[in-house]
Design a protein around this motif. Sequence first.
Motif, PDB file in Angstrom:
ATOM      1  N   LYS A 164       0.614  -0.940   0.039  1.00  0.00           N
ATOM      2  CA  LYS A 164       0.157   0.149  -0.078  1.00  0.00           C
ATOM      3  C   LYS A 164       1.088   1.459   0.235  1.00  0.00           C
ATOM      4  O   LYS A 164       2.153   1.031  -0.183  1.00  0.00           O
ATOM      5  CB  LYS A 164      -0.917   0.035   1.325  1.00  0.00           C
ATOM      6  N   SER A 165       0.290   2.244  -0.089  1.00  0.00           N
ATOM      7  CA  SER A 165       1.270   3.976  -0.088  1.00  0.00           C
ATOM      8  C   SER A 165      -0.090   5.057   0.395  1.00  0.00           C
ATOM      9  O   SER A 165      -0.831   4.709   0.784  1.00  0.00           O
ATOM     10  CB  SER A 165       1.379   4.068  -1.284  1.00  0.00           C
ATOM     11  N   ILE A 166       1.029   5.574   1.421  1.00  0.00           N
ATOM     12  CA  ILE A 166       0.063   7.085   1.545  1.00  0.00           C
ATOM     13  C   ILE A 166       0.848   8.273   1.376  1.00  0.00           C
ATOM     14  O   ILE A 166       1.994   8.432   1.205  1.00  0.00           O
ATOM     15  CB  ILE A 166       0.084   6.579   3.483  1.00  0.00           C
ATOM     16  N   THR A 167       0.015   9.463   1.385  1.00  0.00           N
ATOM     17  CA  THR A 167       0.392  10.220   1.379  1.00  0.00           C
ATOM     18  C   THR A 167       0.298  11.644   1.974  1.00  0.00           C
ATOM     19  O   THR A 167      -0.017  12.062   2.745  1.00  0.00           O
ATOM     20  CB  THR A 167       0.119  10.883  -0.091  1.00  0.00           C
ATOM     21  N   LEU A 168       2.103  12.082   2.847  1.00  0.00           N
ATOM     22  CA  LEU A 168       1.669  13.022   3.823  1.00  0.00           C
ATOM     23  C   LEU A 168       2.332  14.281   3.852  1.00  0.00           C
ATOM     24  O   LEU A 168       3.214  14.170   2.693  1.00  0.00           O
ATOM     25  CB  LEU A 168       2.662  12.469   5.101  1.00  0.00           C
TER      26      LEU A 168
END
Length: 105
Positions: A3-7
Amino acid sequence: GAKSITLAWDPNPEPNIASYRLYYGATSHSYRRYVKTITTNATVSNLMEGTTYFFAATAINTDGLESALSAEVSYLVPGRIALFSSSFRVVLSFTRAVLRCWGGS
């Protein structure tokens, strides 16, 4: 699967900031990797489902000096069984040390 996440975070108020590093790892305050960016956001990819990751950012000035770490935030990567996806915002600033996150994929 991965998965990926943007912060995203508020910019460091100093005028000579050249870049930022978003550090992350699966253990609190023990960051094994980082993403370097010249903007105030970064996407972290290849996160494993069911794992909690911890994030903190630093600013690097034009002389190459790195700031202290921001406050830490954490994110539990959802597992395979998800009936809906959630979006959330959390905020990282160097003054208030808060981190903005957008829901992972």
